[in-house]
Design an enzyme around this catalytic site. Structure first.
Site, PDB file in Angstrom:
ATOM      1  N   HIS A 213       0.819  -1.212   0.000  1.00  0.00           N
ATOM      2  CA  HIS A 213       0.000   0.000   0.000  1.00  0.00           C
ATOM      3  C   HIS A 213       0.856   1.267   0.000  1.00  0.00           C
ATOM      4  O   HIS A 213       0.343   2.361   0.159  1.00  0.00           O
ATOM      5  CB  HIS A 213      -0.908  -0.035   1.241  1.00  0.00           C
ATOM      6  N   LYS A 215       3.191   4.442  -1.180  1.00  0.00           N
ATOM      7  CA  LYS A 215       3.301   5.403  -2.280  1.00  0.00           C
ATOM      8  C   LYS A 215       4.602   6.157  -2.043  1.00  0.00           C
ATOM      9  O   LYS A 215       4.642   7.110  -1.273  1.00  0.00           O
ATOM     10  CB  LYS A 215       2.135   6.389  -2.325  1.00  0.00           C
ATOM     11  N   ASP A 220      17.254  10.108  -7.330  1.00  0.00           N
ATOM     12  CA  ASP A 220      18.695  10.330  -7.137  1.00  0.00           C
ATOM     13  C   ASP A 220      19.135  10.188  -5.687  1.00  0.00           C
ATOM     14  O   ASP A 220      20.216  10.658  -5.307  1.00  0.00           O
ATOM     15  CB  ASP A 220      19.112  11.706  -7.672  1.00  0.00           C
ATOM     16  N   HIS A 389      -8.993  11.635   1.671  1.00  0.00           N
ATOM     17  CA  HIS A 389      -8.182  10.416   1.653  1.00  0.00           C
ATOM     18  C   HIS A 389      -6.871  10.614   2.423  1.00  0.00           C
ATOM     19  O   HIS A 389      -6.038   9.713   2.481  1.00  0.00           O
ATOM     20  CB  HIS A 389      -7.899  10.046   0.187  1.00  0.00           C
ATOM     21  N   LYS A 391      -4.081  10.898   5.312  1.00  0.00           N
ATOM     22  CA  LYS A 391      -3.788  10.068   6.488  1.00  0.00           C
ATOM     23  C   LYS A 391      -2.833  10.866   7.376  1.00  0.00           C
ATOM     24  O   LYS A 391      -1.606  10.798   7.223  1.00  0.00           O
ATOM     25  CB  LYS A 391      -3.157   8.748   6.066  1.00  0.00           C
ATOM     26  N   ASP A 396      -0.509  17.123  19.964  1.00  0.00           N
ATOM     27  CA  ASP A 396      -0.017  18.351  20.590  1.00  0.00           C
ATOM     28  C   ASP A 396       0.757  19.168  19.552  1.00  0.00           C
ATOM     29  O   ASP A 396       0.371  19.228  18.387  1.00  0.00           O
ATOM     30  CB  ASP A 396       0.841  18.022  21.821  1.00  0.00           C
TER      31      ASP A 396
END
Length: 471
Positions: A213, A215, A220, A389, A391, A396
């Site tokens: 899952h 991404k 470089d 979508h 996440k 704090d």
């Protein structure tokens, strides 16, 4: 009598193999009760958590030599007092937990940029790819054969023709519609690609539940990206049903990129059984900035459930606020308890979830937690502008998490995921501004009104919650 003995054997097998995951055991026992033989066959091919995790860990052992090189080249934060601003001076317990459970270094020579939508993210990623001189390492769960997917492919083809090393990983289920013909010109240009656990072999080898899952983009060895955005037109708001797509991605420079590179190379080895080695993968670099960042990877090839453990530790530390944005909320018992006790102690716990779901079953399971959470003082908002979508977790002014992991059991215990933990006040403030804007684009739920939903809806939520470990 024979049927009863078979059922007892099947139930006992599930209970023994799933002793570490009681929620999984209950979900599979429910399926087994409904479909006695078929349910066990499905379990055999799709689950068997303990056996599968052990096999994958043997194949994905830690590359100590590469890790040693990363540690040698990174500016390491070894004590909580070394984090600028003095905010961690009294948080030694959390600091030690992050270092040990995260199983990756906390580094202090970084620069980050928060990217708050698909267009901004794609522009930054394409610019980085065009500037590549040595290599492009790209991993994504979903890769669409659409305008955006072809655009990324064509840019990588051009870079491969220029002599740049190009490697792409896509997931066998997330990108199941992607055909080999899509990569014909890709291969001709000398670029490499790998399908992570393709559908049919994964089913036969009982790896269906292992999904990559992540991404990640590394260019470089000096610039990296991680977050919630895959490759597809829907991330530009072109989905007919979902409309505007709100997401969060990070652009990173500095030591943290070494962590993303290590994650990619381990995944490449797992997908291809190849171990590419090149000094250019971990180049020396100047100090891009002075932000503190930790890259935490989770997955069956890791020795612990690092993302779950570190997030739980951060939530349990909160004194003032916990702000969470997640498209799917199917938490572990530990996370539920951490959030409820925080809210009851006076911590400002807020959560933004979608109003318009992309997956109805998962959304129903998410909503099944709202009543009990709101009863403890946790406040919920539903995003109305489109689909959210992102996440993101903010605790704090101490720490924030941005990455690929949802607040759900699949991300915590089954998927290959990667989160970046940010400690710098400017980075946390940028995420806070985005969260406050998202609140303006959302509607707060009222407990009295929420409890008036229909009995059928409540029953559907309860059913989906029971099955949620498998969703």
């Amino acid at each position: 009598m024979l049927a009863l003995l078979i059922f007892i054997f099947q139930s006992g097998t599930i209970l023994v193999l799933e002793y570490r995951r009681p929620a999984n055991a209950m979900a599979w026992l429910f399926i087994l009760f409904l479909f006695p033989i078929v349910g066990f066959i499905l379990y055999y091919f799709l689950a068997r958590e303990y056996v599968r995790r052990r096999k994958v860990r043997r194949r994905g052992g830690l590359d100590e030599q590469r890790r040693g090189e990363i540690l040698k080249k990174s500016h390491l934060i070894n004590e909580p007092e070394e984090i600028p601003g003095g905010r961690f001076a009294d948080e030694e317990r959390l600091f030690r937990t992050l270092r040990k459970a995260g199983a990756s270094p906390i580094t202090g020579c970084n620069k980050s940029r928060v990217l708050t939508n698909g267009q901004m993210t794609y522009d930054a990623m394409m610019q980085a790819i065009r500037s590549a001189r040595h290599h492009i390492h790209f991993a994504t769960y979903i890769y669409r054969d659409d305008e955006i997917g072809r655009m990324f492919r064509d840019i990588m083809i051009q870079k491969a023709k220029e002599g740049v090393q190009v490697r792409l990983i896509y997931d066998g289920i997330g990108s199941v519609k992607l055909s080999r013909s899509f990569f014909a010109a890709f291969e001709e240009a000398g670029a490499e690609y790998a399908c992570f656990f393709p559908l049919r072999p994964a089913f036969m080898k009982k790896r269906m539940n292992y999904r990559n899952h992540r991404k990640i983009l590394v260019v470089d060895g000096t610039k990296g990206f991680v977050g919630g955005i895959n490759v597809g037109e829907e991330y530009l708001g072109r989905h007919k049903k979902l409309g505007f797509w709100r997401d969060t991605h990070l652009e990173l420079e500095g030591d943290a990129v070494y962590g993303l590179q290590e994650v990619f190379l381990k995944d490449w080895e797992l997908a291809t059984k190849q171990r590419p080695s090149d000094p250019g993968f971990l180049p020396e670099h100047g100090c891009a900035g002075y932000e503190v960042v930790q890259i935490v990877a989770g997955g069956p090839n890791r020795r612990a459930d690092a993302i779950h453990e570190t997030l739980f530790a951060a939530l349990a530390t909160a004194k003032r606020r916990i702000w969470i944005t997640t498209p799917y909320f199917i938490p572990s018992a530990g996370v539920v308890m951490a959030l409820k006790t925080a809210a009851m102690s006076g911590v400002d716990v807020r959560m933004i979830v979608p109003l318009i779901p992309d997956t109805k079953l998962v959304h129903a399971a998410t909503m099944s937690y709202v009543d009990e959470m709101m009863s403890c003082g946790i406040r919920f908002w539903q995003y109305e502008r489109g689909f959210i979508h992102a996440k993101v977790v903010i605790v704090d002014d101490l720490i924030a998490s941005v990455g690929t992991a949802n607040m759900d059991l699949r991300s915590f215990f089954s998927n290959f995921e990667t989160n970046a933990y940010l400690f710098h006040q400017d980075a946390i403030a940028a995420l806070e501004r985005d969260f406050q804007q998202d609140l303006k684009d959302s509607r707060e739920l009222e407990l009295s009104s929420f409890r008036k939903r229909s009995g059928g809806r409540k029953a559907a939520e309860a059913l989906c919650r029971m099955l949620s470990p498998l969703l």
